[in-house]
Design an enzyme around this catalytic site. Sequence first.
Site, PDB file in Angstrom:
ATOM      1  N   THR A 112       0.855  -1.170   0.000  1.00  0.00           N
ATOM      2  CA  THR A 112       0.000   0.000   0.000  1.00  0.00           C
ATOM      3  C   THR A 112       0.897   1.227   0.000  1.00  0.00           C
ATOM      4  O   THR A 112       2.086   1.147   0.299  1.00  0.00           O
ATOM      5  CB  THR A 112      -0.858   0.036   1.269  1.00  0.00           C
ATOM      6  OG1 THR A 112       0.046   0.050   2.387  1.00  0.00           O
ATOM      7  CG2 THR A 112      -1.756  -1.173   1.365  1.00  0.00           C
ATOM      8  N   LYS A 202      14.182 -22.288   8.068  1.00  0.00           N
ATOM      9  CA  LYS A 202      12.933 -21.906   7.399  1.00  0.00           C
ATOM     10  C   LYS A 202      13.085 -22.255   5.928  1.00  0.00           C
ATOM     11  O   LYS A 202      14.082 -21.877   5.302  1.00  0.00           O
ATOM     12  CB  LYS A 202      12.713 -20.400   7.554  1.00  0.00           C
ATOM     13  CG  LYS A 202      11.764 -19.794   6.510  1.00  0.00           C
ATOM     14  CD  LYS A 202      11.367 -18.394   6.883  1.00  0.00           C
ATOM     15  CE  LYS A 202      10.751 -17.639   5.715  1.00  0.00           C
ATOM     16  NZ  LYS A 202      10.194 -16.360   6.111  1.00  0.00           N
ATOM     17  N   LYS A 204      11.604 -21.708   2.205  1.00  0.00           N
ATOM     18  CA  LYS A 204      10.701 -20.948   1.343  1.00  0.00           C
ATOM     19  C   LYS A 204       9.966 -21.932   0.451  1.00  0.00           C
ATOM     20  O   LYS A 204      10.581 -22.673  -0.311  1.00  0.00           O
ATOM     21  CB  LYS A 204      11.523 -19.966   0.498  1.00  0.00           C
ATOM     22  CG  LYS A 204      10.801 -19.202  -0.570  1.00  0.00           C
ATOM     23  CD  LYS A 204       9.696 -18.278  -0.112  1.00  0.00           C
ATOM     24  CE  LYS A 204       9.926 -17.558   1.173  1.00  0.00           C
ATOM     25  NZ  LYS A 204       8.970 -16.552   1.544  1.00  0.00           N
ATOM     26  N   ASP A 232       7.195 -21.626   4.481  1.00  0.00           N
ATOM     27  CA  ASP A 232       6.531 -20.374   4.094  1.00  0.00           C
ATOM     28  C   ASP A 232       6.250 -20.338   2.594  1.00  0.00           C
ATOM     29  O   ASP A 232       7.129 -19.978   1.804  1.00  0.00           O
ATOM     30  CB  ASP A 232       7.430 -19.189   4.476  1.00  0.00           C
ATOM     31  CG  ASP A 232       6.880 -17.861   3.974  1.00  0.00           C
ATOM     32  OD1 ASP A 232       5.693 -17.800   3.604  1.00  0.00           O
ATOM     33  OD2 ASP A 232       7.648 -16.877   3.957  1.00  0.00           O
ATOM     34  N   ASN A 234       4.280 -18.270   1.083  1.00  0.00           N
ATOM     35  CA  ASN A 234       3.818 -16.932   0.684  1.00  0.00           C
ATOM     36  C   ASN A 234       2.379 -16.929   0.163  1.00  0.00           C
ATOM     37  O   ASN A 234       2.087 -16.339  -0.896  1.00  0.00           O
ATOM     38  CB  ASN A 234       4.751 -16.307  -0.363  1.00  0.00           C
ATOM     39  CG  ASN A 234       6.021 -15.750   0.247  1.00  0.00           C
ATOM     40  OD1 ASN A 234       7.117 -16.264  -0.015  1.00  0.00           O
ATOM     41  ND2 ASN A 234       5.906 -14.731   1.101  1.00  0.00           N
ATOM     42  N   GLU A 257       4.064 -20.559   7.978  1.00  0.00           N
ATOM     43  CA  GLU A 257       4.058 -19.112   7.706  1.00  0.00           C
ATOM     44  C   GLU A 257       3.231 -18.804   6.460  1.00  0.00           C
ATOM     45  O   GLU A 257       3.480 -19.372   5.390  1.00  0.00           O
ATOM     46  CB  GLU A 257       5.517 -18.672   7.511  1.00  0.00           C
ATOM     47  CG  GLU A 257       5.705 -17.183   7.330  1.00  0.00           C
ATOM     48  CD  GLU A 257       7.189 -16.804   7.319  1.00  0.00           C
ATOM     49  OE1 GLU A 257       7.978 -17.445   8.056  1.00  0.00           O
ATOM     50  OE2 GLU A 257       7.555 -15.878   6.579  1.00  0.00           O
ATOM     51  N   ASN A 280       4.144 -12.483   7.556  1.00  0.00           N
ATOM     52  CA  ASN A 280       4.665 -11.173   7.178  1.00  0.00           C
ATOM     53  C   ASN A 280       3.844 -10.648   6.004  1.00  0.00           C
ATOM     54  O   ASN A 280       4.239  -9.703   5.327  1.00  0.00           O
ATOM     55  CB  ASN A 280       6.137 -11.229   6.793  1.00  0.00           C
ATOM     56  CG  ASN A 280       6.412 -12.116   5.595  1.00  0.00           C
ATOM     57  OD1 ASN A 280       6.556 -13.327   5.740  1.00  0.00           O
ATOM     58  ND2 ASN A 280       6.479 -11.535   4.404  1.00  0.00           N
ATOM     59  N   ASP A 304       9.123  -6.422  10.270  1.00  0.00           N
ATOM     60  CA  ASP A 304      10.214  -6.099   9.346  1.00  0.00           C
ATOM     61  C   ASP A 304      10.354  -4.596   9.529  1.00  0.00           C
ATOM     62  O   ASP A 304       9.443  -3.851   9.190  1.00  0.00           O
ATOM     63  CB  ASP A 304       9.798  -6.467   7.920  1.00  0.00           C
ATOM     64  CG  ASP A 304      10.866  -6.102   6.897  1.00  0.00           C
ATOM     65  OD1 ASP A 304      11.482  -5.031   7.038  1.00  0.00           O
ATOM     66  OD2 ASP A 304      11.068  -6.882   5.964  1.00  0.00           O
ATOM     67  N   HIS A 331      10.968 -10.875   9.859  1.00  0.00           N
ATOM     68  CA  HIS A 331      11.031 -11.277   8.460  1.00  0.00           C
ATOM     69  C   HIS A 331      12.150 -10.498   7.801  1.00  0.00           C
ATOM     70  O   HIS A 331      12.580  -9.469   8.311  1.00  0.00           O
ATOM     71  CB  HIS A 331       9.664 -10.925   7.853  1.00  0.00           C
ATOM     72  CG  HIS A 331       9.675 -10.627   6.408  1.00  0.00           C
ATOM     73  ND1 HIS A 331       9.756  -9.347   5.903  1.00  0.00           N
ATOM     74  CD2 HIS A 331       9.614 -11.448   5.343  1.00  0.00           C
ATOM     75  CE1 HIS A 331       9.730  -9.412   4.588  1.00  0.00           C
ATOM     76  NE2 HIS A 331       9.637 -10.669   4.228  1.00  0.00           N
ATOM     77  N   SER A 332      12.643 -10.991   6.679  1.00  0.00           N
ATOM     78  CA  SER A 332      13.628 -10.184   5.946  1.00  0.00           C
ATOM     79  C   SER A 332      13.368 -10.308   4.461  1.00  0.00           C
ATOM     80  O   SER A 332      12.612 -11.164   4.021  1.00  0.00           O
ATOM     81  CB  SER A 332      15.050 -10.656   6.251  1.00  0.00           C
ATOM     82  OG  SER A 332      15.372 -11.812   5.512  1.00  0.00           O
ATOM     83  N   ASN A 333      13.968  -9.422   3.718  1.00  0.00           N
ATOM     84  CA  ASN A 333      14.052  -9.526   2.274  1.00  0.00           C
ATOM     85  C   ASN A 333      15.529  -9.385   1.955  1.00  0.00           C
ATOM     86  O   ASN A 333      16.313  -9.083   2.850  1.00  0.00           O
ATOM     87  CB  ASN A 333      13.239  -8.391   1.622  1.00  0.00           C
ATOM     88  CG  ASN A 333      11.996  -8.945   0.939  1.00  0.00           C
ATOM     89  OD1 ASN A 333      12.097  -9.797   0.067  1.00  0.00           O
ATOM     90  ND2 ASN A 333      10.836  -8.473   1.346  1.00  0.00           N
ATOM     91  N   HIS A 360      18.209 -12.887   5.064  1.00  0.00           N
ATOM     92  CA  HIS A 360      18.718 -13.314   3.762  1.00  0.00           C
ATOM     93  C   HIS A 360      20.244 -13.128   3.695  1.00  0.00           C
ATOM     94  O   HIS A 360      20.857 -13.485   2.701  1.00  0.00           O
ATOM     95  CB  HIS A 360      18.115 -12.442   2.648  1.00  0.00           C
ATOM     96  CG  HIS A 360      16.705 -12.771   2.245  1.00  0.00           C
ATOM     97  ND1 HIS A 360      15.650 -12.752   3.108  1.00  0.00           N
ATOM     98  CD2 HIS A 360      16.178 -13.121   1.027  1.00  0.00           C
ATOM     99  CE1 HIS A 360      14.531 -13.057   2.440  1.00  0.00           C
ATOM    100  NE2 HIS A 360      14.837 -13.289   1.187  1.00  0.00           N
TER     101      HIS A 360
HETATM  102  O1  LIG Z   1       9.166 -14.433   4.443  1.00  0.00           O
HETATM  103  C1  LIG Z   1       8.894 -13.923   3.360  1.00  0.00           C
HETATM  104  O2  LIG Z   1       7.733 -13.861   2.974  1.00  0.00           O
HETATM  105  C2  LIG Z   1       9.983 -13.395   2.530  1.00  0.00           C
HETATM  106  O3  LIG Z   1      11.121 -13.559   2.874  1.00  0.00           O
HETATM  107  C3  LIG Z   1       9.650 -12.692   1.263  1.00  0.00           C
HETATM  108  C4  LIG Z   1      10.795 -12.666   0.286  1.00  0.00           C
HETATM  109  O4  LIG Z   1      10.434 -11.881  -0.833  1.00  0.00           O
HETATM  110  C5  LIG Z   1      11.188 -14.063  -0.177  1.00  0.00           C
HETATM  111  O5  LIG Z   1      10.068 -14.753  -0.626  1.00  0.00           O
HETATM  112  C6  LIG Z   1      12.221 -14.026  -1.277  1.00  0.00           C
HETATM  113  O6  LIG Z   1      13.293 -13.455  -1.036  1.00  0.00           O
HETATM  114  O7  LIG Z   1      11.987 -14.602  -2.352  1.00  0.00           O
HETATM  115 MG   LIG Z   2       7.101 -14.960   4.859  1.00  0.00          MG
END
Ligand SMILES: O=C([O-])C(=O)C[C@H](O)[C@@H](O)C(=O)[O-]
Ligand SMILES: [Mg+2]
Length: 435
Positions: A112, A202, A204, A232, A234, A257, A280, A304, A331-333, A360
């Site tokens: 947003t 964790k 993904k 997770d 997503n 998650e 997240n 985050d 959480h991280s990116n 990350h």
């Molecule tokens: O916990 C999460 O949703 C993430 O870390 C989002 C990130 O964008 C993750 O999906 C990635 O790095 O591809």
């Molecule tokens: Mg996540």
Amino acid sequence: MTTGTPHDLTIAEVRLTPILVSDPPLLNTQGVHQPYTPRLIVEVVTADGITGVGETYGDTQYLELARPFAERLPGRRVTDLGGLFALADEVAVDRSRAGGRLDVGGLRGVQTADKLRLSVVSGFEVACLDATGKALGLPVHALLGGKVRDAVEYSAYLFYRWADHPEGVASEKDDWGAALDPAGVVAQARAFKERYGFRSFKLKGGVFPPEEEIAAVHALAEAFPGHPLRLDPNGAWSVETSLKVAGELGDVLEYLEDPALGTPAMARIAEESGVPLATNMCVTTFAEIQEAFTRGAVQVLLSDHHYWGGLRNTRELAAVCRAFGVGVSMHSNTHLGISLAAMTHVASTVPGLHHACDTHYPWQSEDVITERLVFRDGTVAVPDGPGLGVTLDRDRLGALHERWLADDGGLRDRDDAAAMRVADPGWTTPTVPRW
Ligand SMILES: O=C([O-])C(=O)C[C@H](O)[C@@H](O)C(=O)[O-]
Ligand SMILES: [Mg+2]
């Protein structure tokens, strides 16, 4: 008693440096990471010449907000942190009047205008805290009220991945190799444990059909008994699929998650499965908390500091979670050492942090600080020097900025689906639920 000369904490100059950082081919439900990802490095310089650093997302829309924001900072004090939010509102209103775009998509939860704005504020807030800490000779955690632990635990962030980016794509290479099945995931987890000592893992998910990901988590549980595990996808699954996965993995997961998107779906999954859910994506703003928490949709909130608007907001969020009996973690990116230092400072001040934070950072071979932060036994020691405790490496910053300047291939904006199309031209961002 003598007192030192007080510093002039007025902001004299602000420097913004967008960069492109190399990123491995990590897979997620939308596609794959591009070979380079944008970040924005913020420098706030006081009248006395003290420089504070911050880091946030660097995609075009963040830059478009950060630039007019930065122009309005000189003359304010680095200690005026509350005022940053009102300033961001002014800038956003001016931009929308001028027809500027205010929302972006992707995996950062629902994007947003508010969140975009808060992500920009966070980079400046951290830089201001760093400058204040340096001026006062105090670590950032002291400015936040003081650390309650000396080290912050992080989890290994496992990704399905290719060994390399597709042939013909300019990229840096790493030595992790591919991970595309349970054996590959376990091997990756083993390497994370050997290199960094991580205890929590964790994965993904949302990449392969759920049965394959269930098998990968079972393989992890067998290989690492007693280690907390998370999965997770997503929000890639329907409620029915989520309940099936929860049924099969409930006894080995620390939490599931974002299995599905939205508070109603999460509330149903939590109630019917009894498996703790983390997010997240479902709750990413203060406005979303009341409904989600009162409906029991979330048991662990992953803050985050970027999109919650900085370190002080992260502490406020943790207090709200405490009041509702909801756990808190992070959480991280894709991020660099400035953000890891900021995460570590704020995490060190949060009471009752019972879950290892995501990062990350081990995937990032490049950085803009002189000494990378290190993980020992899966933790980062809380820096006690002035400010964040990191030093900007101007040569590295310059080199990564040159890469950003030279880019004409669309890498200035994260687009995992576009990166996937290089390998699979027919790829489109999957509709949700995918399974
Ligand atoms: O916990 C999460 O949703 C993430 O870390 C989002 C990130 O964008 C993750 O999906 C990635 O790095 O591809
Ligand atoms: Mg996540």
